[in-house]
Design a protein around this motif. Structure first.
Motif, short mmCIF file in Angstrom:
data_model
loop_
_atom_site.label_atom_id
_atom_site.label_comp_id
_atom_site.label_asym_id
_atom_site.label_seq_id
_atom_site.Cartn_x
_atom_site.Cartn_y
_atom_site.Cartn_z
N MET A 260 0.82 -1.21 0.00
CA MET A 260 0.00 0.00 0.00
C MET A 260 0.86 1.26 0.00
O MET A 260 0.44 2.31 -0.54
CB MET A 260 -0.92 -0.01 1.22
N PHE A 263 1.42 3.60 -2.96
CA PHE A 263 0.40 4.55 -3.39
C PHE A 263 0.41 5.84 -2.57
O PHE A 263 -0.48 6.68 -2.72
CB PHE A 263 -0.99 3.89 -3.32
N ALA A 267 -2.73 6.80 1.13
CA ALA A 267 -3.21 5.42 1.12
C ALA A 267 -2.86 4.72 2.43
O ALA A 267 -3.66 3.96 2.98
CB ALA A 267 -2.62 4.66 -0.07
N SER A 271 -5.32 3.16 5.32
CA SER A 271 -5.16 1.84 5.92
C SER A 271 -5.11 1.92 7.44
O SER A 271 -5.66 1.07 8.15
CB SER A 271 -3.87 1.18 5.41
N LEU A 350 -10.88 5.46 -0.52
CA LEU A 350 -10.58 4.08 -0.09
C LEU A 350 -11.43 3.68 1.11
O LEU A 350 -11.87 2.52 1.21
CB LEU A 350 -9.09 3.97 0.25
N ALA A 404 -3.44 -5.33 -6.57
CA ALA A 404 -2.73 -4.05 -6.67
C ALA A 404 -2.16 -3.84 -8.06
O ALA A 404 -2.16 -2.72 -8.59
CB ALA A 404 -1.62 -3.99 -5.63
N GLY A 408 -4.77 -1.18 -8.69
CA GLY A 408 -4.27 -0.20 -7.74
C GLY A 408 -4.68 -0.49 -6.31
O GLY A 408 -4.86 -1.64 -5.90
N ALA A 409 -4.84 0.58 -5.50
CA ALA A 409 -5.12 0.42 -4.08
C ALA A 409 -6.44 -0.31 -3.83
O ALA A 409 -6.55 -1.14 -2.93
CB ALA A 409 -5.13 1.79 -3.39
N ARG A 410 -7.45 -0.01 -4.63
CA ARG A 410 -8.73 -0.72 -4.48
C ARG A 410 -8.56 -2.21 -4.75
O ARG A 410 -9.11 -3.05 -4.03
CB ARG A 410 -9.77 -0.14 -5.43
N LEU A 412 -5.92 -3.97 -4.38
CA LEU A 412 -5.20 -4.57 -3.25
C LEU A 412 -6.17 -4.93 -2.13
O LEU A 412 -6.12 -6.02 -1.55
CB LEU A 412 -4.15 -3.58 -2.75
#
Length: 447
Positions: A260, A263, A267, A271, A350, A404, A408-410, A412
């Protein structure tokens, strides 16, 4: 306590009572964590929140070590209680307390020495690294106190006194909540103030739980170093696989956090917020695993495997129902949560995505918690280790990496949730199969 309390009566009632008393304390403790995060966001510095995320990964590692160690105390004491052997229960309680304090002290010392390197390995850098160092250097020396408090509370639950275990946690959480704004704002200590408030709360938990366990229950007895060494094999049979089991989750979380971090701090901050909100929202699910252990342990000690099986089924039904309710509440509260706990567009996006689509997957984590509690208390702790590492290295990490890479972050976050779900179902089915086999091979004792 007048003998084992879980050998009769409704197993669902025992699950609900034990979970209720345990979850009140956990909710209070996790609420303080969320309040910590809220106070730090008021300082208007995204790097402070990210720093707590990085430091939290290391502290979660040490916390998981403590959880594994206190499982050994709870399992040994509960089984001795189920067999109506209070002297053995008292000896195990004292031996495990010494074993746990010494073990975690050594590990905490190593982490302290390697702290900058470990935080950089997680992806911390610049001012975020400096903030994380300041926070961790206060928290880590007090980790042995945290583990002692957890172990003492496990001893209380093992003899059925979940009420005083709850009071100990409430006392600690109240201390933390009281000192947080005073130290962070009035004395201007910022992130270091939040750390010192946590240390004070651990002192309170140890003092309260220790008093009840020693003075009221008179469970712990005086043991010599030779007795501790003599009990060490029995402790390690449970503690080593239990510790390995619990270290799988922070190891997986650290790898996911590292992914993470590519990003950016926003990000990582998202988290960190999710890492504080999820334990609060699902404190009851975390409490279920602690509640199931003593019930399973006492009934296994009496070879009442029919009641063990019913306990697992009741706990699983409760987990699924609770997660559904928690998901609805988070959905309704999402605007408030996003407004109060995020300071960037990416972090807000996120957090909303997590609440919309991924909260329900926590039910599968809960099923694995229940299964692992049964493995630890049925003499098959290695199965809990196997399932947790399979979840991390065959499920969470590869799925998160793939997600990821693609989205991307979503992506992941999706991969992390899906990777954990499969092993929750497999773990519960395996636990039920183990209970059926034990029920067939070992008839109940005439106690």
């Amino acid at each position: 306590m007048s003998g084992p309390v879980f050998l009769s009566g409704s197993t669902m009632r025992h699950v609900l009572v034990m979970t209720g008393t345990s979850s009140v304390g956990l909710i209070a403790m996790f609420t303080v964590d969320v309040v910590d995060m809220f106070f730090l966001t008021l300082l208007g510095e995204q790097r402070l929140v990210a720093a707590v995320g990085f430091a939290g990964a290391l502290l979660f590692f040490l916390l998981s070590l403590g959880i594994g160690l206190q499982i050994a105390l709870g399992a040994l004491v509960a089984r001795a209680e189920g067999n109506r052997d209070r002297p053995l229960a008292g000896r195990y309680c004292s031996s495990v307390l010494w074993f746990n304090a010494l073990s975690v002290g050594l590990v905490a010392a190593f982490v302290w020495i390697q702290l900058p390197e470990l935080l950089q390995l997680l992806g911390a850098s610049g001012d975020t690294l400096n903030y994380a160092l300041a926070y961790s250097r206060i928290q880590i020396p007090a980790v042995p106190l945290l583990v002692l408090g957890m172990s003492l509370s496990a001893g209380l639950r093992a003899v059925g006194d979940a009420r005083h275990s709850m009071y100990a946690t409430l006392a600690g959480a109240g201390t933390n909540a009281l000192l947080d704004p005073i130290l962070i704002f009035y004395f201007g200590l910022g992130i270091e103030g939040a750390a010192w408030a946590s240390v004070a709360s651990r002192v309170v938990v140890v003092a309260y739980a220790g008093y009840v366990l020693f003075a009221r229950h008179r469970l712990a007895t005086r043991v010599s170093p030779r007795m501790v060494m003599s009990d060490a094999p029995a402790i390690m049979v449970i503690a080593i696989p239990a510790v390995l089991t619990n270290l799988a989750t922070p190891l997986g979380n650290s790898l996911v956090l590292r992914m993470m971090s590519q990003f950016g701090d926003s990000a990582v901050a998202a988290s960190a917020v999710m890492g504080r909100l999820a334990p609060l929202a699902f404190a009851v699910v975390f409490a279920v695993s602690g509640a199931v252990g003593p019930i399973v342990g006492q009934n296994a000690g009496a070879r009442r495997y029919d009641r063990v099986r019913q306990t697992l089924l009741d706990a699983s039904k409760f987990v699924v129902a609770y997660v559904a309710v928690a998901w609805l509440i988070l959905w309704l509260a999402q605007d408030f949560l996003v407004a109060k706990f995020t300071v960037s567009a990416l972090a807000a996006d996120l957090l909303r995505f997590y609440i919309y689509f991924l909260v329900g997957a926590f039910a599968f984590n809960g099923l694995l918690f229940v299964a692992n509690a049964s493995f630890n208390n049925l003499g098959r702790a290695y199965l809990a280790t196997l399932f947790n590492y399979a979840k991390v290295f065959l499920g969470v990490v590869p799925a998160a990496y793939l997600g990821a890479s693609l989205y991307g972050a979503r992506g992941l976050m999706i991969g992390e949730a899906l990777g954990a779900s499969l092993f929750g179902v497999l773990g519960l089915f395996s636990a039920l199969a183990l209970v059926r086999r034990l029920q067939r091979d070992y008839p109940p004792l005439n106690l």
